[in-house]
Scaffold this motif. Structure first.
Motif, PDB file in Angstrom:
ATOM      1  N   TRP A  85       0.802  -1.215   0.000  1.00  0.00           N
ATOM      2  CA  TRP A  85       0.000   0.000   0.000  1.00  0.00           C
ATOM      3  C   TRP A  85       0.836   1.268   0.000  1.00  0.00           C
ATOM      4  O   TRP A  85       0.418   2.298  -0.529  1.00  0.00           O
ATOM      5  N   HIS A  86       2.038   1.249   0.601  1.00  0.00           N
ATOM      6  CA  HIS A  86       2.812   2.491   0.705  1.00  0.00           C
ATOM      7  C   HIS A  86       3.689   2.752  -0.515  1.00  0.00           C
ATOM      8  O   HIS A  86       4.382   3.765  -0.577  1.00  0.00           O
ATOM      9  N   ARG A  87       3.657   1.810  -1.504  1.00  0.00           N
ATOM     10  CA  ARG A  87       4.414   2.043  -2.731  1.00  0.00           C
ATOM     11  C   ARG A  87       3.748   3.156  -3.536  1.00  0.00           C
ATOM     12  O   ARG A  87       2.524   3.207  -3.680  1.00  0.00           O
ATOM     13  N   CYS A 135      -4.204   7.632  17.493  1.00  0.00           N
ATOM     14  CA  CYS A 135      -4.223   9.012  16.992  1.00  0.00           C
ATOM     15  C   CYS A 135      -4.157   8.994  15.483  1.00  0.00           C
ATOM     16  O   CYS A 135      -3.252   8.397  14.891  1.00  0.00           O
ATOM     17  N   ASP A 136      -5.099   9.640  14.827  1.00  0.00           N
ATOM     18  CA  ASP A 136      -5.129   9.679  13.364  1.00  0.00           C
ATOM     19  C   ASP A 136      -3.928  10.437  12.804  1.00  0.00           C
ATOM     20  O   ASP A 136      -3.352  11.313  13.460  1.00  0.00           O
ATOM     21  N   ALA A 158       4.445  10.316  -0.660  1.00  0.00           N
ATOM     22  CA  ALA A 158       3.513   9.306  -0.155  1.00  0.00           C
ATOM     23  C   ALA A 158       2.589   8.816  -1.256  1.00  0.00           C
ATOM     24  O   ALA A 158       2.186   9.581  -2.145  1.00  0.00           O
ATOM     25  N   SER A 159       2.266   7.546  -1.212  1.00  0.00           N
ATOM     26  CA  SER A 159       1.356   6.960  -2.190  1.00  0.00           C
ATOM     27  C   SER A 159      -0.004   7.656  -2.128  1.00  0.00           C
ATOM     28  O   SER A 159      -0.460   8.059  -1.044  1.00  0.00           O
ATOM     29  N   PRO A 160      -0.676   7.813  -3.258  1.00  0.00           N
ATOM     30  CA  PRO A 160      -2.027   8.388  -3.240  1.00  0.00           C
ATOM     31  C   PRO A 160      -2.993   7.600  -2.368  1.00  0.00           C
ATOM     32  O   PRO A 160      -4.009   8.138  -1.920  1.00  0.00           O
ATOM     33  N   ARG A 161      -2.678   6.335  -2.129  1.00  0.00           N
ATOM     34  CA  ARG A 161      -3.562   5.488  -1.322  1.00  0.00           C
ATOM     35  C   ARG A 161      -3.315   5.635   0.182  1.00  0.00           C
ATOM     36  O   ARG A 161      -4.067   5.086   0.993  1.00  0.00           O
ATOM     37  N   ALA A 162      -2.241   6.345   0.558  1.00  0.00           N
ATOM     38  CA  ALA A 162      -1.792   6.320   1.949  1.00  0.00           C
ATOM     39  C   ALA A 162      -2.852   6.803   2.933  1.00  0.00           C
ATOM     40  O   ALA A 162      -3.155   6.137   3.928  1.00  0.00           O
ATOM     41  N   GLN A 163      -3.426   8.002   2.689  1.00  0.00           N
ATOM     42  CA  GLN A 163      -4.370   8.564   3.651  1.00  0.00           C
ATOM     43  C   GLN A 163      -5.599   7.682   3.819  1.00  0.00           C
ATOM     44  O   GLN A 163      -6.056   7.423   4.939  1.00  0.00           O
TER      45      GLN A 163
END
Length: 376
Positions: free
Chosen positions: A167-169, A338-339, A349-354
């Motif tokens: 996921w973090h790629r 904590c968010d 950061a990957s677009p999927r990260a958040q």
């Protein structure tokens, strides 16, 4: 090839491949659950059958450690290997990354056992090493044990029929190595898809929605709770570290500011470092926050269960917000998460990260949610 004491051939039984301490912990949990769910003989059959030996039940798996190079991970894996041997498992330590020819030597030495094994257990379906090994095996049972929150992404990608990517790629087109490896990755993904000749089980403490025919067995950390604790609980709070800076997801300055704010607001005294956190970052963190940095020699679930542990455990979105409430069930310890503020993310950061990190927090059970702390 390096074979640790107590190792042996799989004998056509179960062969488990691990690359991290958490994966080995979850192999132990899976083996414990597998023993408990072994079908008992019917009363009439028991009356005709002599009493079984004291060690009857499913034979323990042979565990193959595909050793990483990181010293902290290797140290925790050594300690986890000792626990696995205590449980009757055979542990084989492979220096799988010890030089350019190590992968070929390792795969070659394992090929015969892979073909004989009836059941294969893996901890990281994203690992290219594991994907290569899956193309060799003829096992009719495949089991995936948790490698943390990555299991959630694996299940989602498997259900959508996508290629397996962490996921973090970062997004974008695959590189040359990705393209060269693509045929092996595709074949491995097919092996991880159930068929008439093969079953696939996921042993997980994560909230996952499996594709059709994939069996999900809950991991309740029963072995951990039976083996350790209950812990002595202190009056202070403890903070759990994350490697989000090291993976390029979170800005280091924002991360340290957030840790300092959490420690101050909740009177935390200790910081349990993730095994992949850099020494430089941890030195800076200790200096700027006053927290005692602890480098655990075992996965945090075992450290917390042995104690002493704070009455409150503070964490950012990570695996432990799912696993610690299970490992510490009934102890009265509160886990608070904590968010990650979107402003903390790096431009790489990957677009999927958040979305992924929000999902990790949002699906966690039995945790207290904290608002994202503000950083300057």
């Amino acid at each position: 090839m390096s074979t640790a004491p107590g190792s042996g051939a799989s004998g056509g039984g179960t062969l488990a491949f691990v690359e991290s301490p958490v994966q080995l912990l979850n192999v132990l949990e899976w083996a414990h659950a597998d023993t408990l769910r072994a079908p008992a003989a019917e009363p009439a059959e028991r009356a005709r059958t002599p009493e079984p030996a004291a060690d009857s039940g499913p034979p323990p798996p042979t565990v193959v450690v595909l050793a990483p190079t990181d010293p902290m991970t290797r140290g925790q894996l050594r300690r986890m290997s000792e626990l696995a041997r205590d449980e009757g498992m055979r542990v084989r330590w492979e220096e799988a990354r010890g030089g350019a020819t190590a992968p070929l030597r390792t795969i070659g030495s394992l090929a015969a056992e892979l073909r004989r094994a009836r059941r294969i257990v893996i901890g990281d379906p994203f690992s290219r090493y594991v994907q290569l090994l899956l193309t060799i095996t003829r096992a009719d049972e495949l089991v995936v044990v948790d490698d943390g929150t990555a299991t959630m992404e694996f299940i989602a990608q498997l259900a959508r029929g996508e290629r397996l990517v962490r996921w973090h790629r970062s997004g974008g087109r695959p590189g040359a190595r990705d393209l060269a490896f693509a045929p092996f990755a595709t074949r491995a993904r097919r092996r991880l898809t159930p068929s008439d000749a093969r079953t696939v089980e996921v042993f997980s403490s994560m909230p996952v929605e499996p594709p059709p025919e994939v069996t999900v067995t809950p991991n309740a950390f029963a072995w951990t709770r039976a083996r350790f604790g209950p812990p002595r609980i202190t009056r202070s709070a403890d903070l759990v570290g994350t490697s989000l800076v090291e993976t390029g997801v979170v800005d280091p300055d924002r991360y340290l500011e957030a840790v300092a704010s959490l420690a101050r607001d909740h009177r935390a005294t200790r910081y349990f470092a993730h095994r992949r956190e850099s020494a430089e970052k941890l030195r800076r963190l200790a200096t700027e926050t006053g927290l005692e940095v602890v480098r655990p020699d075992l996965p945090l679930e075992l450290i917390a269960r042995r104690g002493p542990i704070g009455r409150t455990i503070l964490s950012f979105p990570s695996t432990v917000v799912h696993t610690l409430p299970l490992a510490l069930a009934g102890t009265g310890v509160e886990v608070a998460v904590c968010d990650i503020d979107p402003d903390w993310l790096t431009e790489h950061a990957s677009p999927r990260a958040q979305g992924f990190l929000s999902g990790v927090t949002g699906t966690a059970r039995d945790v207290h949610r904290l608002q994202s702390v503000r950083t300057v």
